[in-house]
Scaffold this motif. Structure first.
Motif, mmCIF file in Angstrom:
data_model
loop_
_atom_site.group_PDB
_atom_site.id
_atom_site.type_symbol
_atom_site.label_atom_id
_atom_site.label_comp_id
_atom_site.label_asym_id
_atom_site.label_seq_id
_atom_site.Cartn_x
_atom_site.Cartn_y
_atom_site.Cartn_z
ATOM 1 N N VAL A 53 -9.517 21.791 18.554
ATOM 2 C CA VAL A 53 -9.303 21.035 17.307
ATOM 3 C C VAL A 53 -8.060 21.634 16.677
ATOM 4 N N TYR A 54 -7.025 20.821 16.582
ATOM 5 C CA TYR A 54 -5.704 21.346 16.195
ATOM 6 C C TYR A 54 -5.426 20.982 14.736
ATOM 7 N N LEU A 55 -5.599 21.947 13.846
ATOM 8 C CA LEU A 55 -5.412 21.682 12.411
ATOM 9 C C LEU A 55 -4.031 22.122 11.929
ATOM 10 N N ASP A 56 -3.194 22.538 12.849
ATOM 11 C CA ASP A 56 -1.818 22.898 12.519
ATOM 12 C C ASP A 56 -0.954 21.632 12.647
ATOM 13 N N LYS A 57 0.309 21.739 12.220
ATOM 14 C CA LYS A 57 1.217 20.597 12.416
ATOM 15 C C LYS A 57 2.384 20.986 13.314
ATOM 16 N N ASP A 58 2.327 22.171 13.885
ATOM 17 C CA ASP A 58 3.412 22.639 14.750
ATOM 18 C C ASP A 58 3.444 21.767 16.006
ATOM 19 N N LEU A 228 -5.300 7.980 16.840
ATOM 20 C CA LEU A 228 -5.892 9.093 16.090
ATOM 21 C C LEU A 228 -7.405 9.172 16.271
ATOM 22 N N ASP A 229 -7.906 10.362 16.498
ATOM 23 C CA ASP A 229 -9.358 10.578 16.518
ATOM 24 C C ASP A 229 -9.890 10.664 15.097
ATOM 25 N N TYR A 230 -9.081 11.287 14.232
ATOM 26 C CA TYR A 230 -9.487 11.534 12.846
ATOM 27 C C TYR A 230 -8.271 11.323 11.954
ATOM 28 N N VAL A 247 -0.229 8.061 6.519
ATOM 29 C CA VAL A 247 -1.340 8.415 7.396
ATOM 30 C C VAL A 247 -1.369 9.934 7.545
ATOM 31 N N ASN A 248 -2.500 10.532 7.187
ATOM 32 C CA ASN A 248 -2.647 11.992 7.244
ATOM 33 C C ASN A 248 -3.524 12.363 8.432
ATOM 34 N N SER A 249 -2.921 12.973 9.459
ATOM 35 C CA SER A 249 -3.720 13.324 10.636
ATOM 36 C C SER A 249 -4.603 14.538 10.360
#
Ligand SMILES: Nc1ncnc2c1ncn2[C@@H]1O[C@H](COP(=O)(O)OP(=O)(O)O)[C@@H](O)[C@H]1O
Ligand SMILES: [Mg+2]
Length: 281
Positions: A53-58, A228-230, A247-249
């Motif tokens: 689960v990738y909560l970074d934006k890098d 997008l999944d979420y 849109v906020n991923s």
């Protein structure tokens, strides 16, 4: 127990940014997945796990990690959502406020192009000016006349940004819709009495709202287009219907869970588990 990673930004320390991974870890654990919260790092490419689960934006590490893990969200979707102009382009054909892109400028001191200012001005004052990379409303501005437009444009030279028609009917208000696994699961109306931007970080208040058929269908189509999944999609109230604002991923769900009483983290965890373990855990 299955194993997975929840990746946060390497330099994150704000409580809000740490609440999100903690809630997801808690809900994944209840489903039988031991998800470890880890700061982004080159070392992660050598780690094992069923997903990430990738909560970074890098965007670079997203792509590096995607060589090995199924990422939630996928790297390309994160990259598009992080850049407001790329989002606008990817959503070609969807209802969106009329938008003019800034021009690539190699030197910060250069005067803005007169053609660009004229094209922006044709949108009509006031004009919304946004940096392509920004969040919490902080890099979104309003130019009320030519002087302000020129000043903003000069200040943003060298940074990608855009000019957008101001949707006056929606001033200070928008609808945040959460879509998980292709379905609308919650919505929150955000209102500010003091600012045209409804962001909570700038004083906007959130209240539980119903996403009507039009809002839900639009939000779901947007999430599908971007893969997008979420996500949390900000919709503006236009004269003839909703318009996609942003849109906020990595949309924060803390306030949303509080005001709607909907367990967003559990819904996302269930979606992830059903994607990865198609035959059950
Ligand atoms: N074109 C617009 N017309 C009217 N209000 C807008 C417009 N664009 C943005 N806003 C307001 O500003 C807020 C922040 O803009 P947004 O594009 O979502 O940037 P951020 O990523 O900083 O949240 C929105 O939630 C909305 O309230
Ligand atoms: Mg926003």
């Amino acid at each position: 127990m299955k194993n997975a990673l929840i990746v946060v930004n390497a330099y994150t320390s704000s409580p809000q940014e740490l609440n999100q991974p903690a809630r997801l870890r808690e809900e994944l654990r209840l489903l039988g997945v031991n998800a470890e919260i880890v700061p982004n790092s080159p070392a992660l490419c050598g780690r094992e796990g069923d997903f990430c689960v990738y909560l970074d934006k890098d965007k670079y590490y997203a792509r590096l990690l995607e060589r090995k893990f199924r990422l939630f969200n996928r790297a390309e979707a994160i990259e598009i959502c992080d850049d407001k102009m790329l989002t606008y382009l990817a959503l070609d054909g969807f209802p969106q406020p009329e938008t003019v892109s800034s021009l690539l400028c190699y030197s910060e001191g250069a005067a803005p192009s007169e053609e660009l200012l004229s094209a922006a001005e044709a949108l009509g004052y006031p004009i919304v000016v946004k940096e392509c990379f920004g969040s919490l409303g902080k890099q979104v501005y309003l130019a009320k006349d030519r002087g302000e437009l020129r000043a903003l444009s000069s200040r943003l030279q060298g940074k990608p940004h855009l000019y957008q028609k101001f949707i006056g009917e929606s001033a200070g208000e928008d609808l945040r819709v959460i879509v998980i696994g292709g379905k609308t699961v919650a919505a929150m109306k955000r209102c500010s009495e003091t600012d045209f931007r409804s962001n909570a970080a700038l004083g906007g208040r959130g209240e539980a709202a119903e996403a009507d058929g039009e809002a839900a269908a639009l939000a779901e189509a947007v999430a599908a287009r971007l893969g997008l999944d979420y996500c949390g999609i900000d919709l503006l109230y236009g004269k003839t219907g909703y318009l996609v604002c942003e849109v906020n991923s990595n949309a924060f769900f803390g306030t949303l869970e509080k005001v709607t009483n909907i367990n967003i983290a559990a819904t996302y965890a269930r979606h992830i588990v059903s994607e990865i373990y198609k035959n059950g855990i």
